[in-house]
Design an enzyme around this catalytic site. Structure first.
Site, PDB file in Angstrom:
ATOM      1  N   HIS A 256      19.149  65.635  20.883  1.00 26.95           N
ATOM      2  CA  HIS A 256      19.636  64.358  20.545  1.00 26.95           C
ATOM      3  C   HIS A 256      19.918  63.451  21.892  1.00 26.95           C
ATOM      4  O   HIS A 256      20.920  63.500  22.269  1.00 26.95           O
ATOM      5  CB  HIS A 256      21.426  64.737  20.112  1.00 26.95           C
ATOM      6  CG  HIS A 256      21.025  65.614  18.898  1.00 26.95           C
ATOM      7  ND1 HIS A 256      22.085  66.225  18.296  1.00 26.95           N
ATOM      8  CD2 HIS A 256      20.096  66.294  17.817  1.00 26.95           C
ATOM      9  CE1 HIS A 256      21.810  67.157  17.461  1.00 26.95           C
ATOM     10  NE2 HIS A 256      20.654  67.000  17.054  1.00 26.95           N
TER      11      HIS A 256
HETATM   12  C1  LIG Z   1      14.710  71.555  16.851  1.00 28.73           C
HETATM   13  C2  LIG Z   1      15.314  70.406  16.297  1.00 28.73           C
HETATM   14  C3  LIG Z   1      16.490  70.359  15.680  1.00 28.73           C
HETATM   15  C4  LIG Z   1      16.779  68.899  15.356  1.00 28.73           C
HETATM   16  N1  LIG Z   1      17.815  69.199  14.245  1.00 28.73           N
HETATM   17  C5  LIG Z   1      18.678  68.034  13.814  1.00 28.73           C
HETATM   18  C6  LIG Z   1      19.491  67.776  12.917  1.00 28.73           C
HETATM   19  O1  LIG Z   1      19.856  68.882  12.194  1.00 28.73           O
HETATM   20  N2  LIG Z   1      20.078  66.662  12.702  1.00 28.73           N
HETATM   21  C7  LIG Z   1      19.745  65.387  13.134  1.00 28.73           C
HETATM   22  O2  LIG Z   1      20.274  64.313  12.809  1.00 28.73           O
HETATM   23  N3  LIG Z   1      18.659  65.554  14.069  1.00 28.73           N
HETATM   24  C8  LIG Z   1      18.005  66.679  14.497  1.00 28.73           C
HETATM   25  N4  LIG Z   1      17.048  66.630  15.342  1.00 28.73           N
HETATM   26  C9  LIG Z   1      16.530  65.217  15.899  1.00 28.73           C
HETATM   27  C10 LIG Z   1      15.460  64.734  15.168  1.00 28.73           C
HETATM   28  O3  LIG Z   1      14.659  65.495  14.699  1.00 28.73           O
HETATM   29  C11 LIG Z   1      15.328  63.345  15.598  1.00 28.73           C
HETATM   30  O4  LIG Z   1      16.358  62.587  15.695  1.00 28.73           O
HETATM   31  C12 LIG Z   1      14.219  62.641  14.766  1.00 28.73           C
HETATM   32  O5  LIG Z   1      13.270  63.346  14.287  1.00 28.73           O
HETATM   33  C13 LIG Z   1      13.799  61.359  15.534  1.00 28.73           C
HETATM   34  O6  LIG Z   1      12.891  60.698  14.925  1.00 28.73           O
HETATM   35  P1  LIG Z   1      12.056  59.537  15.472  1.00 28.73           P
HETATM   36  O7  LIG Z   1      10.939  59.131  14.565  1.00 28.73           O
HETATM   37  O8  LIG Z   1      12.960  58.510  16.166  1.00 28.73           O
HETATM   38  O9  LIG Z   1      11.033  60.231  16.718  1.00 28.73           O
HETATM   39  P2  LIG Z   1      10.242  61.249  16.580  1.00 28.73           P
HETATM   40  O10 LIG Z   1      10.474  62.349  15.548  1.00 28.73           O
HETATM   41  O11 LIG Z   1      10.254  62.083  18.017  1.00 28.73           O
HETATM   42  O12 LIG Z   1       8.910  60.910  16.455  1.00 28.73           O
HETATM   43  C14 LIG Z   1       8.121  60.103  17.566  1.00 28.73           C
HETATM   44  C15 LIG Z   1       6.618  60.218  17.399  1.00 28.73           C
HETATM   45  O13 LIG Z   1       6.163  59.399  18.158  1.00 28.73           O
HETATM   46  C16 LIG Z   1       4.926  60.142  19.002  1.00 28.73           C
HETATM   47  N5  LIG Z   1       4.657  59.298  20.087  1.00 28.73           N
HETATM   48  C17 LIG Z   1       5.298  59.495  21.265  1.00 28.73           C
HETATM   49  N6  LIG Z   1       4.804  58.831  22.335  1.00 28.73           N
HETATM   50  C18 LIG Z   1       3.616  58.434  21.924  1.00 28.73           C
HETATM   51  C19 LIG Z   1       2.649  57.501  22.369  1.00 28.73           C
HETATM   52  N7  LIG Z   1       2.636  56.914  23.640  1.00 28.73           N
HETATM   53  N8  LIG Z   1       1.532  57.033  21.705  1.00 28.73           N
HETATM   54  C20 LIG Z   1       1.553  57.622  20.462  1.00 28.73           C
HETATM   55  N9  LIG Z   1       2.453  58.248  19.839  1.00 28.73           N
HETATM   56  C21 LIG Z   1       3.530  58.594  20.383  1.00 28.73           C
HETATM   57  C22 LIG Z   1       5.413  61.571  19.120  1.00 28.73           C
HETATM   58  O14 LIG Z   1       4.357  62.361  19.067  1.00 28.73           O
HETATM   59  C23 LIG Z   1       6.275  61.744  17.808  1.00 28.73           C
HETATM   60  O15 LIG Z   1       5.453  61.935  16.431  1.00 28.73           O
HETATM   61  C24 LIG Z   1      16.447  67.767  15.598  1.00 28.73           C
HETATM   62  C25 LIG Z   1      15.486  67.997  16.674  1.00 28.73           C
HETATM   63  C26 LIG Z   1      14.972  68.920  16.963  1.00 28.73           C
HETATM   64  C27 LIG Z   1      13.836  68.947  17.938  1.00 28.73           C
END
Ligand SMILES: Cc1cc2nc3c(=O)[nH]c(=O)nc-3n(C[C@H](O)[C@H](O)[C@H](O)COP(=O)(O)OP(=O)(O)OC[C@H]3O[C@@H](n4cnc5c(N)ncnc54)[C@H](O)[C@@H]3O)c2cc1C
Ligand code: SF4
Lengths: 569, 248
Positions: A499
């Site tokens: 987080h």
């Molecule tokens: C084990 C675990 C448990 C969790 N449990 C919870 C929960 O219970 N409740 C909750 O609210 N949140 C939880 N979270 C947090 C939650 O997963 C994230 O807040 C959420 O998935 C973030 O989404 P996002 O799309 O912002 O980022 P991400 O899911 O991180 O997606 C970003 C994407 O961008 C890609 N990327 C990065 N840099 C580049 C680049 N230079 N070029 C191309 N692609 C790139 C990455 O590969 C990734 O696929 C948890 C996280 C983990 C790891």
């Protein structure tokens, strides 16, 4: 030389929850969207051997490959930052769906207090109360964000019951709460006895079979206990690859390119013209021109890409001026493990977001006049399913190995439980991100440098809330609990939470924030930066409910911008 | 969701195992315990491993990383102290942990394939994590050698010749970072050894440890189950026969 590709309306960098929501919402309206994802494409079919704790839970197969890229870390500005060589404190996502594939699914809405935290705190307790904190309002209110929370909860099929301390809701949760178990019931009974108001944790594990607004059908959760750190083979966990991406592709307007690592946002100082990326398998370089660039590459890379591309005003920790890299926050996690000598529980059964929560000590739900901190946290019991390698709870004086360790860890595997808190994390001037001067990634780009340590605010919050979690655990009938050592320095090794927040924060003023309340950059009108990077502080809940809402808000802004152009605020 | 075919295959395996059990008549931790330092008796393995056909013995119980038996023996002794056999059940050796670790060291984990290994290297603070330039298999090479040389310094004897309590003292000194080591701290090595031991005890048997799911059985952990939806609300503790990935 990089090959220049045909121009597209929108290029999305990173396809997790934020990127896929943007792709679906824009594709639906007829904009051509290219999604660049550095990891591989994946989905349900790839989860057939998923109940393998070593591979996924311990070796982190679904997470970021650090041999290509990591960040560097130090506790303070006087130290030399060193690379995070192994995953530990947080588990960064990589691959289609991002962390949304292997999250737990606790899905909360930040409190109305969070969005106006500075004004409300100062109004009630005076300016003195926030001394030493770089606290800011978010430039949006809960009420303004409510419709977007509603959309995200529908997309993710959240099952829950109304939070007695929550903001006003336009609709009930789309699904009923998860099942009540002996553990959740016991927590609730104890909390009620202590005068608190427990409720079932809002869950992105489907409490019933469900179909969302994108026509995605999700199965009912099986409580299989391989949820956090694992993909769901049933399609019962809201995961972008199940809930959103198939729809985005079906619009005919979304082209996904996996194995595409973006290294630069190309711009002329006030507008972006596209992005540069490398095919991580063939190593070929491409330029993808676009009318609009959307960064959805998580907190770390949203910040890093802007800094390394020299777009926006870098944050300066000496003066507090500048914005990119500002207000990095994390999560404070007081909790209590209770040991039960005379009872055995089915601790190995569970689901990622099966649990019960109290918010009596979250936000400004209790009076802070006489305490030495602000905010608080949501306190929960989470029956996510204990697994054998990771879970070895022992009474505090037990050695870490040998006969006694073996005996106690076996005994208490099914005779202990944990109450945890998602404690809020407040920004300070010296907790921030910039570029590392020495270390590089596999593509020659500088690594992000994280400078972070716990503040007095964090330590005081931790102590205070920890006493509450002790109290609940004792009331639950634990034979004994372990002492909690005080919070000292932030350590990058033990897992805490994924987080991470801040770095490209939102706000009402250009001077102090990087994006406006549509997540549009003040300094480049055709660049939108979406994710928890926009949080001006971290609240007392898991972040993704609020990330989802902001993604819907941004999608609306991008559509507006694609029609009318100009600054949206 | 476990397919029918899996079940029939399983019963054939069970049959083979049971028949060899009867024919060989060799089973029991006592015997295994006596074999510290040597290879398992193939017949015994057949009896204690549910996942292998009797004709072939335990084909995967061979070293893929260690080539010097003395070093493997040191590893065996060390992991057995970390997770000893006792009245609760088998210890690390009976569970196949040394082979588990050996195989892990031979693979991508032993080579830190998914970790950032670029220099420059500096020791780092207590909060910055692993900063050694050693790959894990090098860390084990150095650490195992050092267990032996430190035993010589402290007790004038080889690690494998020490009494159990003496071996514990050596390991405790490693854990407390009292031992000078090349390329990494002794604490780093000890923590890695401890973690790998627990992994070998409790990882899926497909990896070569947790033989016959005995690690899981001690802990009442049912391994991989498709669903708990019918038991999750139960007030009673439910004992479930464990299943491994093999039954997927
Ligand atoms: C084990 C675990 C448990 C969790 N449990 C919870 C929960 O219970 N409740 C909750 O609210 N949140 C939880 N979270 C947090 C939650 O997963 C994230 O807040 C959420 O998935 C973030 O989404 P996002 O799309 O912002 O980022 P991400 O899911 O991180 O997606 C970003 C994407 O961008 C890609 N990327 C990065 N840099 C580049 C680049 N230079 N070029 C191309 N692609 C790139 C990455 O590969 C990734 O696929 C948890 C996280 C983990 C790891
Ligand atoms: S606990 Fe439920 S949602 Fe989580 S992986 Fe298992 S079946 Fe899927």
């Amino acid at each position: 030389m990089a090959k220049t590709l045909p121009k597209t309306d929108v290029v999305v960098v990173g396809v997790g929850w934020a990127g896929s929501i943007i792709a679906a919402e824009l594709g639906k309206e007829g904009l051509k969207v290219v999604g660049l994802e550095r990891g591989r494409e994946r989905g349900l079919k790839d989860y057939s051997m998923i109940h393998d704790e070593l591979r996924y839970g311990i070796r982190y197969e679904l997470m970021q490959d650090l041999s290509k890229e990591t960040l560097t870390f130090r506790n303070n500005m006087k130290e030399r930052a060193l690379p995070m060589r192994q995953l530990g404190s947080f588990l960064l996502g990589e691959g289609l769906g991002g962390s949304g594939v292997h999250w737990n699914g606790h899905t909360f809405r930040f409190l109305p207090y969070d969005f106006e935290i500075r004004s409300k705190t100062v109004e009630k307790y005076g300016e003195e109360k926030i001394k030493g904190l770089q606290l800011q309002d978010w430039g949006i209110t809960y009420d303004e964000l409510e419709p977007y929370f509603d959309k995200y909860e529908k997309a993710a099929g959240i099952g829950g019951e109304e939070n007695p301390f929550g903001g006003k809701r336009s609709n009930p949760y789309p699904n009923p709460p998860m099942k009540e178990t002996p553990l959740t019931k016991r927590f609730k009974d104890a909390a009620k006895t202590l005068g608190m108001k427990p409720y079932h944790m809002p869950s992105a594990n489907m409490s019933e079979a469900y179909e969302n607004q994108y026509g995605a059908k999700m199965a009912a959760c099986q409580y299989c206990a391989f949820c956090e750190r694992f993909g769901c083979e049933y399609g019962a966990k809201a995961d972008p690859t199940v809930a959103v991406i198939p729809f985005a592709k079906n619009t005919g307007n979304f082209e996904l390119r996996a194995h595409s690592n973006v290294t630069e946002v190309i711009h002329d100082g006030s507008k972006a013209t596209g992005v540069k990326y490398v095919d991580v398998q063939t190593k070929e370089e491409f330029i993808q021109p676009a009318e609009i660039v959307v960064l959805t590459s998580y907190v770390m890379n949203n910040t890093r890409l802007l800094l390394s591309s020299k777009l926006g005003r870098p944050y300066n920790p000496d003066t507090g001026k500048g914005v990119i890299g500002k207000n990095y926050c994390y999560q404070i996690l007081p909790g209590t493990t209770g040991f039960f000598d005379d009872e055995q529980f089915n601790t190995f059964m569970g689901a990622g977001a099966l649990g019960a929560t109290v918010d009596d000590y979250n936000g400004d739900n209790f009076d802070h006049s006489d305490v030495d901190f602000i905010h608080g946290g949501s306190i929960s019991i989470n029956q996510s399913g204990a697994r054998a390698i990771q879970h070895n709870p022992v009474p505090q004086d037990t050695p870490r190995w040998g006969k006694e360790f073996k005996k106690q860890s076996i005994k208490y595997f099914t005779r202990s439980m944990n109450i945890g808190t998602q404690g809020a994390s407040m920004p300070t001037r010296t907790n921030y991100m910039d570029l590392d001067p020495a270390y590089k990634d596999a593509y020659g780009q500088p690594l992000l440098r994280l400078t972070y340590d716990f503040s007095d605010q964090d330590k005081n919050l931790y102590n205070y809330i920890g006493k509450i979690t002790d109290q609940i655990m004792k009331e639950m009938g634990a034979s004994f609990i372990n002492d909690r050592s005080p919070l000292e320095h932030y350590d990058i090794v033990p897992y805490q939470t994924t987080h991470n927040t801040g770095g490209v924060i939102m706000g009402a003023e250009k001077e102090t924030s990087a994006v406006n309340n549509y997540l549009q950059m003040w300094d480049a009108e055709n660049v939108f930066v979406v994710g928890a990077s926009a949080f001006a502080h971290n609240g007392g809940y898991n972040p993704t409910g609020t990330v989802g809402a902001l993604a819907y808000r941004a999608a609306e802004g991008i559509l507006k911008y694609s029609k009318d152009g100009g600054a949206l605020v | 969701m476990a397919a029918k075919t899996t079940d029939s295959k399983m019963s054939r395996r069970r049959f083979l195992r049971n028949s060899s059990y009867v024919a060989g008549g060799l089973v029991g931790g006592g015997l295994l315990g006596g074999l510290i330092g040597s290879r398992f008796n193939p017949e015994t393995e057949t009896a204690s491993t549910g996942s292998v056909d009797s004709d072939h013995g335990t084909a995967n119980q061979a070293q893929l990383y260690f080539t010097n038996p003395e070093k493997f023996e040191i590893l065996q002794h060390a992991v057995e102290r970390i997770y000893p056999k006792d009245e609760t059940g088998p210890g690390a050796i009976d569970l196949g942990v040394p082979f588990f670790i050996d195989h892990q060291l031979a693979g991508s984990w032993g080579h830190n394939a998914r970790e950032y290994m670029q220099g420059p290297f500096f020791p780092g603070s207590n909060f910055q994590g692993y900063q050694s330039p050693l790959k894990r298999n090098e860390l084990f090479d150095v650490g195992i050698d050092r267990l032996d040389s430190y035993s010589q310094e402290k007790f004038k004897n080889k690690f494998t010749e020490l009494e159990g309590e003496q071996q514990d003292e050596v390991l405790k000194d490693f854990e407390a970072d009292k031992v000078k080591m090349r390329g990494a701290t002794s604490k780093t090595f000890f923590n890695q050894l401890r973690a790998a031991t627990l992994e070998g005890v409790y990882a899926d048997p497909a990896y070569g440890g947790n033989l016959n799911m005995e690690g899981w059985k001690m802990k009442s952990f049912p391994g991989h189950q498709m669903s708990y939806i019918n038991q999750i609300e139960s007030d009673k503790f439910v004992e479930i026969k464990p299943k491994g990935l093999h039954s997927y």
